[in-house]
Write a protein that holds these residues in place. Structure first.
Motif, PDB file in Angstrom:
ATOM      1  N   ASN A 192     -15.749  75.481  47.530  1.00  0.00           N
ATOM      2  CA  ASN A 192     -15.259  75.740  46.323  1.00  0.00           C
ATOM      3  C   ASN A 192     -14.023  75.331  46.141  1.00  0.00           C
ATOM      4  O   ASN A 192     -12.912  76.426  45.387  1.00  0.00           O
ATOM      5  CB  ASN A 192     -14.543  78.020  46.027  1.00  0.00           C
ATOM      6  CG  ASN A 192     -16.211  78.267  46.273  1.00  0.00           C
ATOM      7  OD1 ASN A 192     -17.462  78.315  45.481  1.00  0.00           O
ATOM      8  ND2 ASN A 192     -16.950  79.422  46.846  1.00  0.00           N
ATOM      9  N   TYR A 193     -13.553  74.310  46.447  1.00  0.00           N
ATOM     10  CA  TYR A 193     -12.289  73.408  46.360  1.00  0.00           C
ATOM     11  C   TYR A 193     -11.249  73.627  47.100  1.00  0.00           C
ATOM     12  O   TYR A 193     -10.013  73.954  46.181  1.00  0.00           O
ATOM     13  CB  TYR A 193     -12.304  73.443  44.862  1.00  0.00           C
ATOM     14  CG  TYR A 193     -12.987  72.244  44.372  1.00  0.00           C
ATOM     15  CD1 TYR A 193     -12.994  71.012  43.905  1.00  0.00           C
ATOM     16  CD2 TYR A 193     -14.505  72.688  43.788  1.00  0.00           C
ATOM     17  CE1 TYR A 193     -13.917  70.089  43.911  1.00  0.00           C
ATOM     18  CE2 TYR A 193     -15.378  71.729  43.232  1.00  0.00           C
ATOM     19  CZ  TYR A 193     -14.763  70.717  43.100  1.00  0.00           C
ATOM     20  OH  TYR A 193     -15.660  69.792  43.010  1.00  0.00           O
ATOM     21  N   GLU A 194     -11.832  74.951  48.275  1.00  0.00           N
ATOM     22  CA  GLU A 194     -10.135  75.112  49.046  1.00  0.00           C
ATOM     23  C   GLU A 194      -9.615  74.678  49.996  1.00  0.00           C
ATOM     24  O   GLU A 194     -10.624  74.936  51.058  1.00  0.00           O
ATOM     25  CB  GLU A 194     -10.738  77.081  48.972  1.00  0.00           C
ATOM     26  CG  GLU A 194     -10.606  77.716  48.141  1.00  0.00           C
ATOM     27  CD  GLU A 194     -10.913  79.288  48.370  1.00  0.00           C
ATOM     28  OE1 GLU A 194     -10.340  80.395  49.214  1.00  0.00           O
ATOM     29  OE2 GLU A 194     -11.701  80.142  47.482  1.00  0.00           O
ATOM     30  N   MET A 195      -9.453  73.571  49.679  1.00  0.00           N
ATOM     31  CA  MET A 195      -8.350  72.912  50.836  1.00  0.00           C
ATOM     32  C   MET A 195      -8.288  73.702  52.141  1.00  0.00           C
ATOM     33  O   MET A 195      -8.785  73.367  52.975  1.00  0.00           O
ATOM     34  CB  MET A 195      -6.986  71.887  50.958  1.00  0.00           C
ATOM     35  CG  MET A 195      -7.815  71.019  51.755  1.00  0.00           C
ATOM     36  SD  MET A 195      -8.946  69.216  50.839  1.00  0.00           S
ATOM     37  CE  MET A 195      -8.182  68.209  52.482  1.00  0.00           C
ATOM     38  N   ARG A 196      -8.079  74.633  52.573  1.00  0.00           N
ATOM     39  CA  ARG A 196      -7.580  75.008  53.653  1.00  0.00           C
ATOM     40  C   ARG A 196      -8.804  75.750  54.338  1.00  0.00           C
ATOM     41  O   ARG A 196      -8.365  75.421  55.851  1.00  0.00           O
ATOM     42  CB  ARG A 196      -6.853  77.073  53.328  1.00  0.00           C
ATOM     43  CG  ARG A 196      -5.424  75.765  52.664  1.00  0.00           C
ATOM     44  CD  ARG A 196      -4.584  77.760  53.230  1.00  0.00           C
ATOM     45  NE  ARG A 196      -4.232  78.111  51.155  1.00  0.00           N
ATOM     46  CZ  ARG A 196      -4.357  79.514  51.325  1.00  0.00           C
ATOM     47  NH1 ARG A 196      -4.051  80.382  52.368  1.00  0.00           N
ATOM     48  NH2 ARG A 196      -4.131  79.895  49.575  1.00  0.00           N
ATOM     49  N   LYS A 197      -9.925  75.549  53.749  1.00  0.00           N
ATOM     50  CA  LYS A 197     -11.246  75.961  54.654  1.00  0.00           C
ATOM     51  C   LYS A 197     -11.941  74.930  54.715  1.00  0.00           C
ATOM     52  O   LYS A 197     -12.658  74.685  55.735  1.00  0.00           O
ATOM     53  CB  LYS A 197     -12.151  76.810  53.393  1.00  0.00           C
ATOM     54  CG  LYS A 197     -11.636  78.711  52.631  1.00  0.00           C
ATOM     55  CD  LYS A 197     -12.869  78.626  51.896  1.00  0.00           C
ATOM     56  CE  LYS A 197     -12.795  80.651  52.101  1.00  0.00           C
ATOM     57  NZ  LYS A 197     -14.036  80.735  50.650  1.00  0.00           N
ATOM     58  N   LEU A 198     -11.499  73.926  53.688  1.00  0.00           N
ATOM     59  CA  LEU A 198     -12.500  73.001  54.593  1.00  0.00           C
ATOM     60  C   LEU A 198     -11.196  71.702  55.505  1.00  0.00           C
ATOM     61  O   LEU A 198     -11.748  72.089  57.313  1.00  0.00           O
ATOM     62  CB  LEU A 198     -12.082  71.866  53.772  1.00  0.00           C
ATOM     63  CG  LEU A 198     -12.908  70.532  53.455  1.00  0.00           C
ATOM     64  CD1 LEU A 198     -14.410  70.041  53.855  1.00  0.00           C
ATOM     65  CD2 LEU A 198     -13.096  69.144  53.124  1.00  0.00           C
ATOM     66  N   MET A 199      -9.766  72.028  55.879  1.00  0.00           N
ATOM     67  CA  MET A 199      -9.233  72.122  56.698  1.00  0.00           C
ATOM     68  C   MET A 199      -9.314  72.858  57.774  1.00  0.00           C
ATOM     69  O   MET A 199      -9.742  72.437  59.188  1.00  0.00           O
ATOM     70  CB  MET A 199      -7.260  71.987  56.606  1.00  0.00           C
ATOM     71  CG  MET A 199      -6.919  70.867  55.413  1.00  0.00           C
ATOM     72  SD  MET A 199      -7.463  69.312  55.572  1.00  0.00           S
ATOM     73  CE  MET A 199      -6.559  69.069  56.781  1.00  0.00           C
ATOM     74  N   ALA A 200      -9.776  74.214  57.402  1.00  0.00           N
ATOM     75  CA  ALA A 200     -10.556  75.547  59.074  1.00  0.00           C
ATOM     76  C   ALA A 200     -11.348  74.039  59.376  1.00  0.00           C
ATOM     77  O   ALA A 200     -11.626  74.733  60.754  1.00  0.00           O
ATOM     78  CB  ALA A 200     -10.183  76.302  58.471  1.00  0.00           C
ATOM     79  N   LEU A 201     -12.298  74.670  58.985  1.00  0.00           N
ATOM     80  CA  LEU A 201     -13.897  74.077  59.201  1.00  0.00           C
ATOM     81  C   LEU A 201     -13.481  72.686  60.074  1.00  0.00           C
ATOM     82  O   LEU A 201     -13.693  72.746  61.187  1.00  0.00           O
ATOM     83  CB  LEU A 201     -14.774  73.221  58.638  1.00  0.00           C
ATOM     84  CG  LEU A 201     -15.686  72.816  58.085  1.00  0.00           C
ATOM     85  CD1 LEU A 201     -16.523  73.828  59.970  1.00  0.00           C
ATOM     86  CD2 LEU A 201     -16.847  73.180  57.717  1.00  0.00           C
ATOM     87  N   ARG A 202     -12.508  71.756  60.052  1.00  0.00           N
ATOM     88  CA  ARG A 202     -12.133  70.810  60.188  1.00  0.00           C
ATOM     89  C   ARG A 202     -10.981  70.179  61.523  1.00  0.00           C
ATOM     90  O   ARG A 202     -11.596  70.126  63.171  1.00  0.00           O
ATOM     91  CB  ARG A 202     -11.355  69.725  59.340  1.00  0.00           C
ATOM     92  CG  ARG A 202     -10.980  68.299  60.162  1.00  0.00           C
ATOM     93  CD  ARG A 202     -10.246  67.166  58.699  1.00  0.00           C
ATOM     94  NE  ARG A 202      -8.567  67.709  59.226  1.00  0.00           N
ATOM     95  CZ  ARG A 202      -7.905  66.672  58.514  1.00  0.00           C
ATOM     96  NH1 ARG A 202      -8.287  65.635  58.345  1.00  0.00           N
ATOM     97  NH2 ARG A 202      -5.991  67.252  58.853  1.00  0.00           N
TER      98      ARG A 202
END
Length: 64
Positions: free
Chosen positions: A29-39
């Motif tokens: 949902n375009y939440e960069m924090r979630k994508l960065m946490a996944l990374r």
């Protein structure tokens, strides 16, 4: 902003999860924090980025 983060934000790159699925910015949902946490869940030597299939034909990429 680092180039990879910019490409992640625009959906050109995604993150390959441990189960083999690909996750792009729109999947979180375009939440960069979630994508960065996944990374961050994967180590720097285990991190795999994937190119969004929407760009494959334009880049003349083939599935092997």
């Amino acid at each position: 902003m680092v180039l990879t983060e910019l490409l992640l934000w625009y959906g050109f790159l995604g993150v390959l999860r441990e189960d083999g699925s690909m996750t792009y910015i729109y999947d979180v949902n375009y939440e960069m924090r979630k994508l960065m946490a996944l990374r961050k869940t994967r180590g720097p030597t285990e991190m795999v980025y994937c190119v969004n299939p929407a760009f494959w034909s334009g880049l003349e990429m083939k599935v092997s």
